[in-house]
Design a protein around this motif. Structure first.
Motif, mmCIF file in Angstrom:
data_model
loop_
_atom_site.group_PDB
_atom_site.id
_atom_site.type_symbol
_atom_site.label_atom_id
_atom_site.label_comp_id
_atom_site.label_asym_id
_atom_site.label_seq_id
_atom_site.Cartn_x
_atom_site.Cartn_y
_atom_site.Cartn_z
ATOM 1 N N THR A 132 18.928 -47.058 107.492
ATOM 2 C CA THR A 132 19.993 -47.939 107.010
ATOM 3 C C THR A 132 20.331 -47.658 105.550
ATOM 4 O O THR A 132 21.495 -47.650 105.153
ATOM 5 C CB THR A 132 19.579 -49.421 107.174
ATOM 6 O OG1 THR A 132 19.309 -49.677 108.558
ATOM 7 C CG2 THR A 132 20.672 -50.355 106.695
ATOM 8 N N LEU A 133 19.306 -47.416 104.734
ATOM 9 C CA LEU A 133 19.519 -47.152 103.314
ATOM 10 C C LEU A 133 19.993 -45.728 103.052
ATOM 11 O O LEU A 133 20.611 -45.453 102.020
ATOM 12 C CB LEU A 133 18.225 -47.413 102.532
ATOM 13 C CG LEU A 133 17.711 -48.850 102.541
ATOM 14 C CD1 LEU A 133 16.404 -48.956 101.754
ATOM 15 C CD2 LEU A 133 18.742 -49.818 101.965
ATOM 16 N N SER A 134 19.711 -44.823 103.977
ATOM 17 C CA SER A 134 20.023 -43.414 103.756
ATOM 18 C C SER A 134 21.488 -43.082 103.996
ATOM 19 O O SER A 134 22.031 -42.162 103.370
ATOM 20 C CB SER A 134 19.155 -42.535 104.666
ATOM 21 O OG SER A 134 17.796 -42.666 104.350
ATOM 22 N N MET A 138 26.059 -47.583 107.353
ATOM 23 C CA MET A 138 25.196 -48.037 108.441
ATOM 24 C C MET A 138 24.804 -49.481 108.223
ATOM 25 O O MET A 138 24.342 -49.855 107.154
ATOM 26 C CB MET A 138 23.946 -47.169 108.566
ATOM 27 C CG MET A 138 23.065 -47.591 109.744
ATOM 28 S SD MET A 138 21.546 -46.642 109.905
ATOM 29 C CE MET A 138 22.163 -45.140 110.607
ATOM 30 N N ARG A 139 24.976 -50.291 109.232
ATOM 31 C CA ARG A 139 24.611 -51.707 109.166
ATOM 32 C C ARG A 139 23.196 -51.949 109.669
ATOM 33 O O ARG A 139 22.446 -52.729 109.107
ATOM 34 C CB ARG A 139 25.599 -52.529 109.991
ATOM 35 C CG ARG A 139 26.991 -52.622 109.384
ATOM 36 C CD ARG A 139 27.246 -54.023 108.926
ATOM 37 N NE ARG A 139 27.021 -54.959 110.014
ATOM 38 C CZ ARG A 139 27.930 -55.764 110.516
ATOM 39 N NH1 ARG A 139 29.144 -55.749 110.028
ATOM 40 N NH2 ARG A 139 27.657 -56.602 111.486
ATOM 41 N N VAL A 153 27.564 -49.057 112.761
ATOM 42 C CA VAL A 153 28.158 -48.394 111.607
ATOM 43 C C VAL A 153 29.564 -48.943 111.374
ATOM 44 O O VAL A 153 30.346 -49.085 112.321
ATOM 45 C CB VAL A 153 28.251 -46.862 111.828
ATOM 46 C CG1 VAL A 153 28.781 -46.174 110.580
ATOM 47 C CG2 VAL A 153 26.906 -46.294 112.226
ATOM 48 N N THR A 154 29.870 -49.256 110.122
ATOM 49 C CA THR A 154 31.245 -49.620 109.774
ATOM 50 C C THR A 154 32.120 -48.398 110.024
ATOM 51 O O THR A 154 31.773 -47.287 109.620
ATOM 52 C CB THR A 154 31.342 -50.034 108.295
ATOM 53 O OG1 THR A 154 30.448 -51.129 108.065
ATOM 54 C CG2 THR A 154 32.761 -50.450 107.940
ATOM 55 N N VAL A 155 33.239 -48.585 110.698
ATOM 56 C CA VAL A 155 34.063 -47.444 111.102
ATOM 57 C C VAL A 155 34.449 -46.611 109.871
ATOM 58 O O VAL A 155 34.958 -47.132 108.881
ATOM 59 C CB VAL A 155 35.308 -47.906 111.880
ATOM 60 C CG1 VAL A 155 36.241 -48.749 111.012
ATOM 61 C CG2 VAL A 155 36.043 -46.720 112.465
ATOM 62 N N LYS A 211 39.920 -50.291 114.044
ATOM 63 C CA LYS A 211 40.566 -50.939 112.907
ATOM 64 C C LYS A 211 39.625 -51.012 111.709
ATOM 65 O O LYS A 211 38.413 -50.898 111.845
ATOM 66 C CB LYS A 211 41.021 -52.352 113.299
ATOM 67 C CG LYS A 211 42.061 -52.375 114.404
ATOM 68 C CD LYS A 211 42.538 -53.790 114.684
ATOM 69 C CE LYS A 211 43.609 -53.803 115.771
ATOM 70 N NZ LYS A 211 44.096 -55.189 116.035
ATOM 71 N N GLU A 212 40.233 -51.189 110.548
ATOM 72 C CA GLU A 212 39.442 -51.325 109.327
ATOM 73 C C GLU A 212 38.483 -52.518 109.455
ATOM 74 O O GLU A 212 38.849 -53.555 109.995
ATOM 75 C CB GLU A 212 40.361 -51.532 108.122
ATOM 76 C CG GLU A 212 39.637 -51.466 106.785
ATOM 77 C CD GLU A 212 40.598 -51.533 105.618
ATOM 78 O OE1 GLU A 212 40.133 -51.441 104.466
ATOM 79 O OE2 GLU A 212 41.818 -51.676 105.850
ATOM 80 N N GLU A 213 37.272 -52.341 109.010
ATOM 81 C CA GLU A 213 36.187 -53.334 109.049
ATOM 82 C C GLU A 213 35.558 -53.468 110.439
ATOM 83 O O GLU A 213 34.632 -54.263 110.620
ATOM 84 C CB GLU A 213 36.654 -54.706 108.552
ATOM 85 C CG GLU A 213 37.055 -54.711 107.090
ATOM 86 C CD GLU A 213 37.343 -56.111 106.584
ATOM 87 O OE1 GLU A 213 37.263 -57.071 107.377
ATOM 88 O OE2 GLU A 213 37.635 -56.249 105.392
ATOM 89 N N ASP A 214 36.032 -52.723 111.423
ATOM 90 C CA ASP A 214 35.334 -52.696 112.705
ATOM 91 C C ASP A 214 33.927 -52.141 112.514
ATOM 92 O O ASP A 214 33.694 -51.286 111.650
ATOM 93 C CB ASP A 214 36.067 -51.799 113.714
ATOM 94 C CG ASP A 214 37.193 -52.524 114.429
ATOM 95 O OD1 ASP A 214 37.362 -53.741 114.223
ATOM 96 O OD2 ASP A 214 37.918 -51.855 115.201
ATOM 97 N N VAL A 215 33.011 -52.629 113.324
ATOM 98 C CA VAL A 215 31.660 -52.069 113.354
ATOM 99 C C VAL A 215 31.473 -51.444 114.732
ATOM 100 O O VAL A 215 31.586 -52.128 115.746
ATOM 101 C CB VAL A 215 30.585 -53.153 113.111
ATOM 102 C CG1 VAL A 215 29.188 -52.561 113.293
ATOM 103 C CG2 VAL A 215 30.742 -53.737 111.716
#
Length: 231
Positions: A132-134, A138-139, A153-155, A211-215
């Protein structure tokens, strides 16, 4: 989801969370620990909470342990007890035994005893957080095995307003889009903190537009997912 009968032996920090999640998911959960204080603290969150010595084969049989679908040895600090418990469960006829290990040596010993399903929650949590940090965007990630993972993952910007078919992640990276989480605004709520939520879109089709902000929730090998995330 089919309701399972699951025995969890050793109710430490991990065990307490584990039995509650299982119980909340609708399973019949038997919590076993030798400490009566621990058992008392968890009794309202499981089907049955029992104080007994898990190395005692007769005590285990008295709880109908042979009838469970799964037995999970969640002990962390007493490996000798884990070994004896594993042997007792096998003698009782439990077919599906999961056992926790902390070191490579413990893993090898349990494998020699014929316990095939082994887990180390600390290792999985550490690897998941490291991933996640790398990688930017990545959520979260969930390790299914040493080879495969599910990640949220945020698109990426390059895919915004593209369809899943146009993004073609399956052929370019050999990864599959499981579903999409899309931010929504609840106009009826009075609390600002409750106004934002996420809607699960189900199994997406090829013509679904990102779309923007989709995960996006992705499945694939860790190698292929890393290749996608590094791009």
């Amino acid at each position: 989801m089919q309701r399972k009968k699951i025995a969890v032996i050793g109710i430490g920090s991990f065990g307490k969370l584990f039995v509650r999640y299982l119980f909340d998911d609708g399973h019949e959960v038997i919590a076993i620990d030798r400490d009566p204080i621990i058992i008392d603290s968890i009794k309202d969150y499981v089907t049955i909470a029992v104080t007994l010595d898990a190395t005692d084969e007769h005590a285990l049989r008295s709880q109908g342990i042979s009838e469970v679908d799964y037995a999970v040895i969640a002990l962390a600090d007493d490996f000798e007890t884990s070994i004896i418990c594993a042997e007792s469960l096998k003698k009782c006829g439990v077919k599906n035994i999961y056992a926790r290990y902390q070191t490579e040596l413990q893993m090898k010993v349990l494998a020699l005893l014929g316990i095939k399903d082994l887990f180390n929650p600390e290792e999985k949590a550490a690897r998941s957080m490291a991933e996640t940090l790398s990688f930017s965007g990545m959520r979260s990630s969930f390790l299914l095995s040493d080879e495969y993972s599910v990640v949220e993952v945020t698109v990426p910007k390059r895919y915004i307003n593209q369809t899943i078919a146009d993004a073609d992640l399956r052929h370019k990276y050999n990864i599959n889009v499981i579903t999409i989480k899309r931010p929504t605004i609840n106009k009826d709520t009075k609390r600002a903190s409750d106004s934002k939520s996420e809607k699960i879109l189900g199994i997406p089709h090829g013509n679904t537009v990102l779309k923007e902000e989709d995960v996006i929730v992705l499945f694939g090998s860790q190698t292929d997912l890393a290749r996608f995330l590094e791009t």
